[in-house]
Write a protein that holds these residues in place. Structure first.
Motif, PDB file in Angstrom:
ATOM      1  N   TYR A  35       1.644   0.704   5.120  1.00 45.36           N
ATOM      2  CA  TYR A  35       1.088  -0.465   4.205  1.00 45.36           C
ATOM      3  C   TYR A  35       0.950  -1.695   5.043  1.00 45.36           C
ATOM      4  CZ  TYR A  35       2.613   2.351   0.060  1.00 45.36           C
ATOM      5  OH  TYR A  35       2.733   3.107  -1.129  1.00 45.36           O
ATOM      6  N   GLN A  37       1.296  -5.916   4.195  1.00 47.60           N
ATOM      7  CA  GLN A  37       1.548  -6.940   3.227  1.00 47.60           C
ATOM      8  C   GLN A  37       1.143  -8.480   3.623  1.00 47.60           C
ATOM      9  OE1 GLN A  37       5.756  -7.169   2.252  1.00 47.60           O
ATOM     10  NE2 GLN A  37       5.185  -7.888   0.370  1.00 47.60           N
ATOM     11  N   GLY A  42       2.145  -8.041  -2.831  1.00 44.04           N
ATOM     12  CA  GLY A  42       2.933  -6.853  -2.476  1.00 44.04           C
ATOM     13  C   GLY A  42       2.168  -5.849  -1.591  1.00 44.04           C
ATOM     14  N   PRO A  43       3.089  -5.093  -0.980  1.00 42.59           N
ATOM     15  CA  PRO A  43       2.268  -4.087   0.096  1.00 42.59           C
ATOM     16  C   PRO A  43       1.113  -3.199  -0.359  1.00 42.59           C
ATOM     17  CG  PRO A  43       4.838  -3.853  -0.043  1.00 42.59           C
ATOM     18  CD  PRO A  43       4.346  -4.544  -1.139  1.00 42.59           C
ATOM     19  N   PHE A  45      -1.452  -0.143   0.189  1.00 41.88           N
ATOM     20  CA  PHE A  45      -1.430   1.127   0.976  1.00 41.88           C
ATOM     21  C   PHE A  45      -2.769   1.252   1.926  1.00 41.88           C
ATOM     22  CE2 PHE A  45      -1.103   5.457   1.538  1.00 41.88           C
ATOM     23  CZ  PHE A  45      -2.449   6.058   1.423  1.00 41.88           C
ATOM     24  N   TYR A  48      -1.521   7.729   4.641  1.00 44.42           N
ATOM     25  CA  TYR A  48      -0.094   8.516   4.813  1.00 44.42           C
ATOM     26  C   TYR A  48      -0.415   9.894   5.505  1.00 44.42           C
ATOM     27  CZ  TYR A  48       0.442  12.328   1.176  1.00 44.42           C
ATOM     28  OH  TYR A  48       0.241  13.416   0.479  1.00 44.42           O
ATOM     29  N   GLU A  56      -4.416  11.100   3.424  1.00 42.43           N
ATOM     30  CA  GLU A  56      -5.154  10.013   2.590  1.00 42.43           C
ATOM     31  C   GLU A  56      -5.443   8.771   3.401  1.00 42.43           C
ATOM     32  OE1 GLU A  56      -3.783  11.617  -1.689  1.00 42.43           O
ATOM     33  OE2 GLU A  56      -4.397   9.670  -1.394  1.00 42.43           O
ATOM     34  N   LYS A  57      -6.399   7.997   3.003  1.00 40.95           N
ATOM     35  CA  LYS A  57      -6.634   6.790   4.009  1.00 40.95           C
ATOM     36  C   LYS A  57      -7.366   5.811   2.657  1.00 40.95           C
ATOM     37  CE  LYS A  57      -9.085   7.959   7.284  1.00 40.95           C
ATOM     38  NZ  LYS A  57     -10.013   7.822   8.670  1.00 40.95           N
ATOM     39  N   ARG A  59      -9.378   2.551   1.288  1.00 38.00           N
ATOM     40  CA  ARG A  59     -10.987   1.943   1.526  1.00 38.00           C
ATOM     41  C   ARG A  59     -10.410   0.483   2.398  1.00 38.00           C
ATOM     42  NH1 ARG A  59     -11.484   2.919  -3.922  1.00 38.00           N
ATOM     43  NH2 ARG A  59     -10.963   0.868  -4.433  1.00 38.00           N
ATOM     44  N   LEU A  91       3.854  -2.695   7.305  1.00 35.90           N
ATOM     45  CA  LEU A  91       4.974  -1.810   7.220  1.00 35.90           C
ATOM     46  C   LEU A  91       4.805  -0.137   7.176  1.00 35.90           C
ATOM     47  CD1 LEU A  91       5.968  -3.929   3.771  1.00 35.90           C
ATOM     48  CD2 LEU A  91       7.205  -3.694   5.946  1.00 35.90           C
TER      49      LEU A  91
ATOM     50  N   LEU B  87       9.543  -6.513  -6.944  1.00 33.06           N
ATOM     51  CA  LEU B  87       8.325  -5.686  -7.022  1.00 33.06           C
ATOM     52  C   LEU B  87       8.285  -4.737  -7.773  1.00 33.06           C
ATOM     53  CD1 LEU B  87       7.862  -5.391  -3.083  1.00 33.06           C
ATOM     54  CD2 LEU B  87       6.370  -6.735  -4.627  1.00 33.06           C
ATOM     55  N   ALA B  97      -5.423   8.241  -4.227  1.00 30.20           N
ATOM     56  CA  ALA B  97      -5.233   7.724  -2.871  1.00 30.20           C
ATOM     57  C   ALA B  97      -4.505   6.598  -2.532  1.00 30.20           C
ATOM     58  CB  ALA B  97      -7.016   7.530  -2.424  1.00 30.20           C
ATOM     59  N   ARG B  98      -4.403   6.136  -3.827  1.00 26.92           N
ATOM     60  CA  ARG B  98      -3.161   4.769  -3.606  1.00 26.92           C
ATOM     61  C   ARG B  98      -1.930   5.029  -3.330  1.00 26.92           C
ATOM     62  NH1 ARG B  98      -6.744   1.237  -7.039  1.00 26.92           N
ATOM     63  NH2 ARG B  98      -8.780   1.148  -5.666  1.00 26.92           N
ATOM     64  N   GLN B  99      -1.503   6.253  -3.676  1.00 24.36           N
ATOM     65  CA  GLN B  99       0.170   6.498  -3.358  1.00 24.36           C
ATOM     66  C   GLN B  99       0.700   5.620  -4.484  1.00 24.36           C
ATOM     67  OE1 GLN B  99       0.848   9.426  -2.011  1.00 24.36           O
ATOM     68  NE2 GLN B  99      -1.514   9.357  -1.674  1.00 24.36           N
ATOM     69  N   LEU B 100       1.854   4.894  -4.073  1.00 23.17           N
ATOM     70  CA  LEU B 100       2.589   3.908  -4.825  1.00 23.17           C
ATOM     71  C   LEU B 100       1.548   2.627  -4.672  1.00 23.17           C
ATOM     72  CD1 LEU B 100       6.488   4.539  -3.794  1.00 23.17           C
ATOM     73  CD2 LEU B 100       4.934   5.302  -5.882  1.00 23.17           C
ATOM     74  N   PHE B 102       1.818  -1.432  -5.462  1.00 19.70           N
ATOM     75  CA  PHE B 102       2.933  -2.278  -5.694  1.00 19.70           C
ATOM     76  C   PHE B 102       2.208  -3.485  -6.492  1.00 19.70           C
ATOM     77  CE2 PHE B 102       6.407  -1.500  -2.856  1.00 19.70           C
ATOM     78  CZ  PHE B 102       6.109  -0.286  -2.509  1.00 19.70           C
ATOM     79  N   GLY B 103       2.840  -4.223  -7.259  1.00 21.33           N
ATOM     80  CA  GLY B 103       2.643  -5.401  -7.871  1.00 21.33           C
ATOM     81  C   GLY B 103       2.750  -6.667  -6.884  1.00 21.33           C
ATOM     82  N   SER B 104       2.108  -7.847  -7.150  1.00 20.79           N
ATOM     83  CA  SER B 104       2.455  -8.705  -6.167  1.00 20.79           C
ATOM     84  C   SER B 104       3.769  -9.337  -5.989  1.00 20.79           C
ATOM     85  CB  SER B 104       1.496  -9.991  -6.447  1.00 20.79           C
ATOM     86  OG  SER B 104       0.340  -9.466  -6.568  1.00 20.79           O
ATOM     87  N   GLY B 105       4.746  -9.002  -6.868  1.00 21.36           N
ATOM     88  CA  GLY B 105       6.072  -9.432  -6.789  1.00 21.36           C
ATOM     89  C   GLY B 105       6.329 -10.770  -7.743  1.00 21.36           C
TER      90      GLY B 105
END
Lengths: 117, 112
Positions: A35, A37, A42-43, A45, A48, A56-57, A59, A91, B87, B97-100, B102-105
């Motif tokens: 990830y 950040q 937030g982080p 993606f 993975y 997966e990658k 964009r 990260l 978060l 494709a985005r998995q988890l 996250f919000g900006s917190g």
């Protein structure tokens, strides 16, 4: 320390240089994530791996970025021809997943802070 | 529109106060939900999962409203050590494709 380990903690480089980061996940974890950040966000993606396969990658991952996990253990993330916009915290996270991904929980490393001058 | 949206704060509350954070997500197919905590210059750490029925862990209560695509986190009797960024995290489902995501917190500061 049995957590996720990342090296280096900090990297300062000049624009145009290549950099490589390393991540050692928790040993029994089969999934590894990268990830990125930036401050106040937030982080995001990037990519993975399930074992050694990069599944997966995002964009966000331009062709200057490449990640490997050759033996399904540690991973490296390389950025070629760095740009100032690459400055961020990178990260790494790992998880163990044997079935449904619905309840996947990630364990993060402390990150590598990249500054491109 | 962001996939996961949070009020960035900052929330400055006195010790002992109750504070609530909200989060909305855009993908109705999202399957699982979490709150992570991130201390300044540290990595995110899982605080708690969020279940449909609502769940509690000590002073922390998380709730999910799938119909409104809304998640909340309530912190009761806040402590100085609760100061951090919280978060909101959404798993958009198998094959995403985005998995988890996250919000900006939301930044919380608990004041003595």
């Amino acid at each position: 320390d049995t957590g996720v380990s990342q090296n280096p903690r900090h990297k300062i480089t000049k624009r145009g240089q290549n950099v490589t980061f390393r991540c050692d996940p928790i040993s029994e974890h089969n999934r590894l994530y990268w990830y990125r950040q930036t401050l106040g966000q937030g982080p995001e993606f990037l990519t993975y791996f399930q074992n050694e396969a990069q599944l997966e990658k995002s964009r966000l991952l331009s062709d200057r970025f490449s990640a490997e996990r050759p033996k399904g253990s540690f991973s490296t993330l390389e950025i070629q021809r760095t740009e100032q916009g690459d400055s961020a915290m990178y990260l790494c996270a790992s998880s163990f997943q044997g079935g449904s991904r619905a309840n996947e929980k990630l364990f993060f490393g402390s990150g590598t802070q990249l500054s491109v001058l | 529109r962001k996939e996961v949206e949070q009020d960035p704060g900052p929330f400055n509350v006195p010790e002992g106060a109750t504070v609530a954070f909200n989060c909305t997500y855009s993908n109705s197919a999202s399957q699982s939900f979490f709150w992570y905590r991130q201390d300044c210059r540290k990595e995110p750490k899982l605080l708690m999962s969020v279940y449909s029925s609502g769940n509690e862990d000590g002073r922390f209560t998380a709730q999910l409203n799938r119909a409104s695509q809304y998640i909340s986190l309530l912190i009761r009797d806040s402590k100085l050590s609760d100061s951090a960024t919280y978060l909101c995290v959404v798993n958009e489902g198998v094959g995403s494709a985005r998995q988890l995501t996250f919000g900006s917190g939301t930044q919380l500061t608990v004041l003595p």
